[in-house]
Design an enzyme around this catalytic site. Structure first.
Site: not given
Ligand SMILES: *[C@@H]1O[C@H](CO)[C@@H](O)[C@H](O)[C@H]1NC(C)=O
Ligand SMILES: *[C@@H]1O[C@H](CO)[C@@H](O)[C@H](O)[C@H]1NC(C)=O
Ligand SMILES: *[C@@H]1O[C@H](CO)[C@@H](O)[C@H](O)[C@H]1NC(C)=O
Ligand SMILES: *[C@@H]1O[C@H](CO)[C@@H](O)[C@H](O)[C@H]1NC(C)=O
Length: 606
Positions: A250, A304, A374
């Site tokens: 991440d 990420h 995201e």
């Protein structure tokens, strides 16, 4: 004088010792099975009842089996004393490799018996009973995949004399493994017998309802030590979960030590001690396979991505990631830290291909997880290189143009997956993309499985199904294990509070979620199952077990059995399963006072 005092002291000591042993022998309570519940009875009447463990083994339709079998189940009412050395195994396997695997599985089962005896803490009462376990396995599979037949049948009969016959039949070694797991749940240490006892008449026919029964563990936000991952695999195997999804990387850290791209861990791992080598992961994967678990690695992108991706300019490869560590994140990214891969730099795809190859070496996965959640367009939109590329493509800077760019990234990444793995399915999380009308033009249902992390009421679930995507459920309202703690980016509670109790996990039913959105008879092949998600912003090895267990057991029964009943029907077995997990070295949270374990069915209000 001195002698007298000494004598008196010795005498007092003697009295204390004999009192202790008196108390000990009298301290074994007895239970009776009444209306499917073990009822605590008496301490002084040696002819009444049984030990709690024996009562639980035979009481109720399913005794202490977890998860409940999906086929026929018969559990007799009597137990036989057994000792671990008296188990004999006869295995029919079709290949040597399959036999070797089954023998490893048998060794794990023997370990359960030995640990039950260790729990007893005394030399077991001698027993002449021989337990002959005959295993018939008809197929040669030695790797668990999403297509593995995990079914099995288990039979226990006691013959006149002192032989107990156990027969296990299963198409694959992985079904055999599940049968051994079930067999271990039909045995327990019994304080009254002074040995392990085994139910002496049993029939179980069993197969899982869903093919994908998982836990996701994030190893980036906080590093999870290998020992903690091994113990998590153990816990999963006790519950017949079959998929460990590692959210390996991440923005915060990149713990995968890739031999082909060592820069990733050099720039991205928290420290020399907080990274995994291919050798580490390969060993973990083998350990998991022997326990019926496949590992699905996730390399999250394009978002990420920050730590690990910063080295491009130092090596003349340009920016592999953009906006890394940018402090003003307004309209640019989520985080901290900020960072998103650079989809217009050809070297990004070169690096991805190398990472995929190294992960193949570690896991040889049958599905790959690409993350893809995201994505915020703000960072791309303030990057000249990206804006220029869009212009070259005859594109502007509207949302639709950035979705086109995102689609380009997915296509190029998928090409690399195909180069390395062949055409295996890939998984992505739900995101703004999967809510958009043109999702099919960016990711095709032929290749992409969507893992749902929206709430269960989110209408895009039905629409994704209708568009042809296969689905994996991790809806955050019920299957997120990180909720209910303090916030880590402000005060108050974290975003998905409150805490999800085991009852919520148990009752979260993917078919019911779909039915509520009008999908009444979904194609079972397309509903893969689900995963409980352990995001680790606020978790590491110190707290992992209590957050995973016994809630992981609750999702395991939902996914294996898809029981018609809600959590109440499972409560006494769940409370027992928590004890089993603890006996086997998992630091599972207690869900009630131990009193409730000893007084079944009376703790929860109607
Ligand atoms: C002991 O338990 C047995 C079986 O439950 C019962 O029949 C008997 O009356 C009990 N004896 C005493 C002294 O409580
Ligand atoms: C952060 O960026 C936003 C949007 O560009 C801007 O309005 C704001 O003033 C910036 N904040 C700081 C502290 O620079
Ligand atoms: C990108 O930035 C331009 C210029 O500020 C703006 O007009 C456009 O709306 C932005 N695009 C998106 C998708 O936010
Ligand atoms: C990505 O691939 C899909 C399916 O092959 C195709 O329809 C789409 O046009 C491609 N998108 C881009 C941006 O290349």
């Amino acid at each position: 004088m001195v002698t007298q005092i000494l004598e008196r002291k010795i005498c007092a000591l003697f009295i204390v010792i004999s009192l202790v042993s008196l108390v000990n022998s009298a301290s074994i309570w007895r239970w009776d099975c009444e209306n499917e519940f073990c009822v605590k009875k008496s301490k002084n009447n040696a002819t009444a009842g049984t030990s709690l463990e024996t009562c639980k083994l035979v009481c109720g339709q399913y005794g202490t089996l977890w998860p409940v079998p999906t086929g026929d189940v018969f559990i007799g009412s009597a137990v036989v004393n057994v000792i671990s050395q008296n188990f004999v195994f006869e295995t029919n396997a079709v290949t040597d490799a399959s036999r070797v695997l089954i023998e490893e599985m048998v060794d794990i089962f023997r370990g359960y018996l030995v640990s039950m005896e260790a729990y007893g803490g005394i030399e077991p009462t001698p027993s002449n009973s021989m337990i002959v376990v005959k295993i018939d396995c008809s197929q040669d599979d030695i790797r668990i995949t999403y297509n593995t037949d995990e079914s099995y049948e288990l039979r226990i009969t006691q013959e006149l004399g002192e032989v107990v016959r156990v027969s296990i039949t299963a198409p694959t070694a992985f079904g055999v493994r599940h049968a051994l797991e079930t067999l271990s749940q039909l045995a327990a240490w019994d304080d009254l017998a002074g040995s392990v006892v085994l139910v002496n008449e049993v029939f179980v026919s069993d197969r899982p309802f869903y093919r994908h029964r998982g836990l996701m563990v994030d190893t980036s936000r906080n590093f999870i030590q290998l020992g903690d991952l091994y113990r998590t695999v153990d816990g999963m195997s006790y519950n017949k979960l079959n998929t460990l999804h590692l959210h390996l990387t991440d923005a915060h850290s990149f713990p995968f030590d890739s031999p082909s791209v060592p820069q990733m861990a050099v720039y991205g791992a928290y420290s020399e001690r907080k990274k995994y080598t291919v050798t580490d992961l390969k060993a973990l994967n083998e350990y998991a396979n022997t326990r019926g678990i496949r590992i699905v690695p996730e390399l999250d992108g394009p978002a990420h991505s920050a730590y690990g991706w910063q080295w491009g300019p130092d090596y003349g490869l340009g920016d592999l990631a953009l906006c890394v560590n940018r402090l003003n994140r307004t309209n640019v990214c989520i985080g901290p830290p900020c960072g998103i891969q650079n989809p217009v730099n050809e070297n990004t795809y070169g690096v991805l291909e190398l990472l995929f190859s190294d992960l193949k070496e570690a896991f040889s996965p049958d599905v790959f997880h690409l993350g893809a959640d995201e994505v915020k367009f703000g960072c791309w939109n303030i990057t000249e290189e990206i804006v220029d590329w869009l212009e070259d493509q005859g594109r502007g800077r509207e949302e639709v143009d950035f979705y086109y760019l995102w689609g380009y990234y997915q296509n190029r990444t998928l090409e690399k997956v195909d180069t390395v793995y062949g055409n295996i399915p890939v998984i992505v999380w739900t995101s703004s993309l999967t809510e958009e009308n043109f999702v099919e033009n960016v990711i095709t249902p032929e290749r992409y499985i969507v893992q749902i992390w929206t709430e269960s009421s989110e209408p895009s679930i039905a629409s994704l199904y209708n568009k042809g995507y296969d689905l994996i459920f991790s809806n955050s309202d019920n299957w997120y294990l990180d909720c209910g703690y303090g916030s880590w980016v402000g005060d108050g509670n974290n975003w998905c509070s409150p805490y999800k109790g085991w009852q919520l996990l148990y009752d979260n039913d993917p078919l019911e979620i779909l039915a509520n959105q009008g999908i009444l008879n979904p194609d079972p092949q397309r509903i893969w199952g689900g995963e409980a998600a352990m995001w680790t912003e606020q978790t590491d090895g110190g707290t992992l077990d209590g957050k995973l267990w016994p809630r992981g057991s609750a999702i395991a029964e939902r996914l294996w059995s898809n029981p018609p009943g809600k959590w109440r029907t499972a409560e006494k077995r769940l409370v027992h399963m928590r004890e089993v997990l603890c006996l086997r070295g998992i630091g599972a949270d207690p869900v009630q006072p131990h009193w409730c374990h000893q007084n079944e069915g009376v703790c929860y209000y109607e």
